[in-house]
Design an enzyme around this catalytic site. Structure first.
Site, PDB file in Angstrom:
ATOM      1  N   ASP A   7       5.352   0.265  -7.511  1.00 44.96           N
ATOM      2  CA  ASP A   7       3.992   0.374  -6.993  1.00 44.96           C
ATOM      3  C   ASP A   7       3.085   0.827  -8.139  1.00 44.96           C
ATOM      4  O   ASP A   7       3.556   1.363  -9.153  1.00 44.96           O
ATOM      5  CB  ASP A   7       3.984   1.384  -5.840  1.00 44.96           C
ATOM      6  CG  ASP A   7       2.611   1.557  -5.228  1.00 44.96           C
ATOM      7  OD1 ASP A   7       1.837   0.589  -5.187  1.00 44.96           O
ATOM      8  OD2 ASP A   7       2.306   2.689  -4.791  1.00 44.96           O
ATOM      9  N   GLU A   9      -0.683   2.346  -7.705  1.00 49.42           N
ATOM     10  CA  GLU A   9      -1.487   3.530  -7.395  1.00 49.42           C
ATOM     11  C   GLU A   9      -0.618   4.629  -6.784  1.00 49.42           C
ATOM     12  O   GLU A   9       0.173   4.388  -5.882  1.00 49.42           O
ATOM     13  CB  GLU A   9      -2.629   3.163  -6.450  1.00 49.42           C
ATOM     14  CG  GLU A   9      -3.630   2.199  -7.070  1.00 49.42           C
ATOM     15  CD  GLU A   9      -4.683   1.770  -6.078  1.00 49.42           C
ATOM     16  OE1 GLU A   9      -5.459   2.631  -5.621  1.00 49.42           O
ATOM     17  OE2 GLU A   9      -4.729   0.567  -5.738  1.00 49.42           O
ATOM     18  N   GLU A  15      -4.987   7.048  -7.393  1.00 46.09           N
ATOM     19  CA  GLU A  15      -5.478   6.155  -6.346  1.00 46.09           C
ATOM     20  C   GLU A  15      -6.934   5.768  -6.629  1.00 46.09           C
ATOM     21  O   GLU A  15      -7.815   6.629  -6.730  1.00 46.09           O
ATOM     22  CB  GLU A  15      -5.386   6.834  -4.976  1.00 46.09           C
ATOM     23  CG  GLU A  15      -3.965   7.103  -4.506  1.00 46.09           C
ATOM     24  CD  GLU A  15      -3.339   5.868  -3.862  1.00 46.09           C
ATOM     25  OE1 GLU A  15      -4.052   4.853  -3.675  1.00 46.09           O
ATOM     26  OE2 GLU A  15      -2.134   5.925  -3.560  1.00 46.09           O
ATOM     27  N   ARG A  46     -12.552  -0.289   4.943  1.00 44.24           N
ATOM     28  CA  ARG A  46     -13.178   0.033   3.654  1.00 44.24           C
ATOM     29  C   ARG A  46     -14.376  -0.875   3.381  1.00 44.24           C
ATOM     30  O   ARG A  46     -15.431  -0.403   2.937  1.00 44.24           O
ATOM     31  CB  ARG A  46     -12.168  -0.133   2.520  1.00 44.24           C
ATOM     32  CG  ARG A  46     -11.118   0.954   2.429  1.00 44.24           C
ATOM     33  CD  ARG A  46     -10.008   0.526   1.482  1.00 44.24           C
ATOM     34  NE  ARG A  46      -9.090   1.600   1.147  1.00 44.24           N
ATOM     35  CZ  ARG A  46      -7.922   1.415   0.548  1.00 44.24           C
ATOM     36  NH1 ARG A  46      -7.531   0.183   0.214  1.00 44.24           N
ATOM     37  NH2 ARG A  46      -7.143   2.438   0.261  1.00 44.24           N
ATOM     38  N   SER A  90       1.692  -4.613  -6.263  1.00 45.94           N
ATOM     39  CA  SER A  90       0.605  -3.752  -5.791  1.00 45.94           C
ATOM     40  C   SER A  90      -0.255  -4.471  -4.770  1.00 45.94           C
ATOM     41  O   SER A  90      -0.437  -5.693  -4.834  1.00 45.94           O
ATOM     42  CB  SER A  90      -0.266  -3.324  -6.985  1.00 45.94           C
ATOM     43  OG  SER A  90      -1.391  -2.595  -6.551  1.00 45.94           O
ATOM     44  N   ASP A  91      -0.816  -3.708  -3.849  1.00 39.21           N
ATOM     45  CA  ASP A  91      -1.790  -4.256  -2.912  1.00 39.21           C
ATOM     46  C   ASP A  91      -3.215  -4.101  -3.431  1.00 39.21           C
ATOM     47  O   ASP A  91      -4.168  -4.295  -2.688  1.00 39.21           O
ATOM     48  CB  ASP A  91      -1.649  -3.590  -1.537  1.00 39.21           C
ATOM     49  CG  ASP A  91      -0.501  -4.183  -0.745  1.00 39.21           C
ATOM     50  OD1 ASP A  91      -0.161  -5.358  -0.977  1.00 39.21           O
ATOM     51  OD2 ASP A  91       0.066  -3.477   0.108  1.00 39.21           O
ATOM     52  N   LYS A 133       4.944  -7.211  -0.967  1.00 34.24           N
ATOM     53  CA  LYS A 133       5.919  -6.526  -1.822  1.00 34.24           C
ATOM     54  C   LYS A 133       7.350  -6.844  -1.379  1.00 34.24           C
ATOM     55  O   LYS A 133       8.220  -7.134  -2.210  1.00 34.24           O
ATOM     56  CB  LYS A 133       5.675  -5.014  -1.798  1.00 34.24           C
ATOM     57  CG  LYS A 133       4.304  -4.610  -2.329  1.00 34.24           C
ATOM     58  CD  LYS A 133       4.142  -3.098  -2.334  1.00 34.24           C
ATOM     59  CE  LYS A 133       2.753  -2.698  -2.792  1.00 34.24           C
ATOM     60  NZ  LYS A 133       2.623  -1.251  -3.008  1.00 34.24           N
ATOM     61  N   ASP A 152       5.279   5.006  -3.182  1.00 33.40           N
ATOM     62  CA  ASP A 152       4.942   6.282  -2.544  1.00 33.40           C
ATOM     63  C   ASP A 152       4.349   6.151  -1.147  1.00 33.40           C
ATOM     64  O   ASP A 152       4.049   7.168  -0.511  1.00 33.40           O
ATOM     65  CB  ASP A 152       3.947   7.046  -3.425  1.00 33.40           C
ATOM     66  CG  ASP A 152       2.569   6.403  -3.466  1.00 33.40           C
ATOM     67  OD1 ASP A 152       2.487   5.153  -3.372  1.00 33.40           O
ATOM     68  OD2 ASP A 152       1.566   7.130  -3.594  1.00 33.40           O
ATOM     69  N   ASN A 155       3.373   1.009   2.666  1.00 27.47           N
ATOM     70  CA  ASN A 155       3.501  -0.401   2.291  1.00 27.47           C
ATOM     71  C   ASN A 155       4.535  -0.641   1.192  1.00 27.47           C
ATOM     72  O   ASN A 155       4.747  -1.777   0.777  1.00 27.47           O
ATOM     73  CB  ASN A 155       2.146  -0.986   1.884  1.00 27.47           C
ATOM     74  CG  ASN A 155       1.545  -0.311   0.662  1.00 27.47           C
ATOM     75  OD1 ASN A 155       1.890   0.823   0.331  1.00 27.47           O
ATOM     76  ND2 ASN A 155       0.653  -1.000  -0.014  1.00 27.47           N
TER      77      ASN A 155
END
Length: 203
Positions: A7, A9, A15, A46, A90-91, A133, A152, A155
């Protein structure tokens, strides 16, 4: 042959949305995939906040330009890439990732894409695929790789549990508690040792 999937972030860099929350003074944007397991729901929420405040891509990119990798992350990546292939899953989005990849030595990254209007406002986002992922790990395994994964957040659990070996790294307590079968580390040296041990045990 092993490939390690990491991952971004919370593992290698701070983040982005938390940093932007502080920069913009909008506390609601601190919410991340550590808090919300439904990524589509999180991103749409968001984007609604960005629209409400008239904030676009440039404002977020200005914040990203000030973000450095976590202490020790670049050195960890350099050493890890000496012992196996590494890909970041990563997303985040291509429009966010490039400056951070430069600071990490340009590792490979599979991520998503923002849809941005001519006025610089973010109008939507395009995922490579749902649960990307997990599917990336499955695809790597289908062409003969064994995978080690670490992350972490909610996801990351799919890729961690699908991999031959998976670890949590600096995860929040509620995720560690809910996944007692997954080893959790807080230091890069611990994670590096665990990856090395996994690879050596298979040789």
């Amino acid at each position: 042959m092993y490939i390690t999937c990491l991952d971004l972030e919370g593992v290698l860099v701070p983040e982005i949305w938390i940093a932007f929350s502080k920069e913009s003074g909008i506390p609601e944007l601190k919410r991340t995939t550590r808090d919300e397991p439904d990524y589509n729901k999180l991103m749409n929420w968001r984007l609604g906040i960005l629209k409400e405040h008239g904030l676009g891509l440039k404002e977020i990119q200005d914040t990203i330009a000030k973000i450095d990798p976590m202490p020790g992350a670049k050195e960890f990546m350099d050493e890890l890439r000496q012992i196996c292939q590494v890909v970041i899953l990563s997303d985040t989005f291509t429009q966010f990732a490039l400056p951070l990849m430069r600071k990490l030595g340009m590792p490979s990254i599979f991520c998503n894409e923002l849809i941005v209007g001519k006025d610089g406002m973010i109008t939507g986002f395009k995922l490579r695929q749902e649960n990307g992922k997990y599917h990336a790990v499955k695809a790597l395994q289908s062409i003969g790789f064994k995978t080690i994964a670490s992350g972490d957040s909610f996801n990351d659990l799919g890729m961690i549990k699908q991999s031959e070996k998976g670890f949590l790294f600096r995860a929040p307590e509620h995720i560690i508690k809910d996944n007692p079968d997954v080893k959790a580390f807080t230091e890069y040296s611990q994670l590096l040792d665990a990856i090395k041990e996994t690879i050596e045990a298979d040789n």
